[in-house]
Design an enzyme around this catalytic site. Structure first.
Site, PDB file in Angstrom:
ATOM      1  CB  SER A 180      -0.936   0.011   1.203  1.00 46.76           C
ATOM      2  OG  SER A 180      -0.211  -0.041   2.422  1.00 46.76           O
ATOM      3  CG  HIS A 208      -4.004  -0.752  -1.891  1.00 46.96           C
ATOM      4  ND1 HIS A 208      -4.395   0.545  -2.140  1.00 46.96           N
ATOM      5  CD2 HIS A 208      -3.826  -0.851  -0.551  1.00 46.96           C
ATOM      6  CE1 HIS A 208      -4.432   1.214  -0.996  1.00 46.96           C
ATOM      7  NE2 HIS A 208      -4.098   0.389  -0.017  1.00 46.96           N
ATOM      8  CE  LYS A 239      -7.183   0.355   0.795  1.00 44.76           C
ATOM      9  NZ  LYS A 239      -7.876  -0.036   2.034  1.00 44.76           N
TER      10      LYS A 239
END
Length: 391
Positions: A180, A208, A239
């Protein structure tokens, strides 16, 4: 009232070092631009990879769910009952990730903590990449299992750890799919091969990578064609999915066990209807609008190349997470402040989030940005970078 004087002393030290931060208040939705103090600035700090936080399908699904099912769920799913939409979301996630089953947690953080603390005990060992996310680190702290930390993406060190831990019942290798803070990608094919060679298991946190890598955003496991060879996949719904929550995709046995032993699942109220419905709608968008992922990668390549051509250090990033590495913590924070004053929100990150001497402004472009937005941001980076002698 006196108390916690040592905490204030630590905060004072942060202020002296220039790394103390106030929360930045935004006054708009979370789009390619946000409004701060009445001024529009380009948002380059959000994890909103595909721009789904404001996608009409997600908003409509959330509003409809509130009208039909209310604002909340009343309690935890094991006590008050589980909404059919929770079960539908989990069925859809399992299908999407090509696994037997899935279970939703309140966040990606609690998913990692819940899995590691529940599935391992003192007969087991967890083998973790040194750069793994804080939620993995905290999950490891909560387990009674032995632990080994291998050097970041160092397969020789990982293999040594596997050789030295063969006496344990379960050996679980844990890695981020995309790291990340640096944006590099785990060497997942090599990790899986070592796991199979030494009869170990693999857990990947694809926070991610979901919505970013793989077919329709299925993540690094799909990206490397490793479906069926990774035992546990953890992901986030906050996300690229654009809403809130986390999930574990694995076997039916793992799902059933976590329902009975995963403490964050057992002791936290379930997602409200609006959140759950919006997450289901987001999965529809991933399947129906793959052009959003194409746009994300076009923007990523454009912006990353622009930063590099200006002379910025972007490390080893292979993803939309692109750090602009400055080094000194105070300078990175000043860089972030000046960017914001000029019209770009790029958050400064320093120790202890990243190692001393590697402070940076972490940037993430999204599919919602235009190349004109990104070119404007590059001009601002150039101006401030030269002003602070970073380039």
């Amino acid at each position: 009232m006196k108390g916690f004087e040592h905490l204030q002393a630590e905060l004072d030290q942060m202020k002296e070092k220039g790394t103390f931060r106030q929360l930045v208040e935004i006054e708009s939705d979370q789009g390619p631009y946000v409004t701060i103090n009445g001024k529009q600035v380009i948002q380059l700090s959000s994890n909103n990879y595909l721009g789904l936080t404001t996608h009409p399908k997600l908003k409509q699904a959330a509003l409809k769910a509130v009208e039909e099912f209310g604002a909340g769920t009343g309690s935890v799913r094991t006590i008050v009952g589980t909404f059919s939409m929770h079960q539908e979301l989990e069925r859809r996630l399992a299908e999407f990730k090509h696994t037997e089953a899935a279970l939703v947690f309140q966040s990606g953080f609690t998913a990692n903590v819940g899995v590691l603390s529940a599935l391992l005990d003192d007969k087991d060992v967890v083998i973790s990449d040194a750069w793994n996310h804080a939620s993995i680190i905290d999950g490891i702290r909560l387990t009674k299992a032995a632990r080994r930390i291998y050097k970041h993406s160092d397969m020789a060190d990982l293999e040594q750890a596997l050789k030295e831990t063969q006496q344990y019942r379960t050996r679980l290798i844990v890695t981020d799919g995309v790291f990340s803070m640096d944006g590099d990608v785990a060497l997942l094919p090599e990790i899986v091969e070592l796991a199979e060679k030494y009869n170990a298991m693999v857990m990947v946190d694809d926070a991610h990578a979901s919505g970013v890598f793989g077919s329709n955003g299925r993540g690094t496991v799909d990206h490397f064609d490793l479906n069926g060879r990774v035992h546990i996949q953890v992901g986030t719904l906050s996300k690229a999915i654009g809403v809130l929550g986390g999930y574990v995709a694995s076997t039916q046995t793992v799902r059933d066990y976590l329902i009975h032993r995963g403490r964050p699942f057992l002791f936290s109220t379930s997602h409200p209807p609006a959140v759950t419905a919006a997450c289901i709608a987001a999965l529809d968008v991933l399947l129906e609008e793959p052009q959003l992922i194409d746009k994300l990668w076009d923007n990523t390549r454009f912006f990353k190349a622009g930063l590099q051509s200006l002379g910025f250090n972007t490390g080893n990033s292979e993803s939309p997470v692109t750090p602009v590495i400055v080094g000194d913590g105070a300078k990175a924070m000043l860089f972030s402040d000046r960017l914001l004053q000029e019209g770009v929100m790029g958050t400064g990150i320093a120790y202890p989030t990243v190692p001393e001497g590697t402070a940076r402004v972490r940037t993430i472009v999204t599919a919602a940005h235009s190349q004109e937005d990104l070119q404007k941001a590059l001009h601002i980076f150039e101006k401030v970078g030269k002003e602070l002698n970073i380039i």
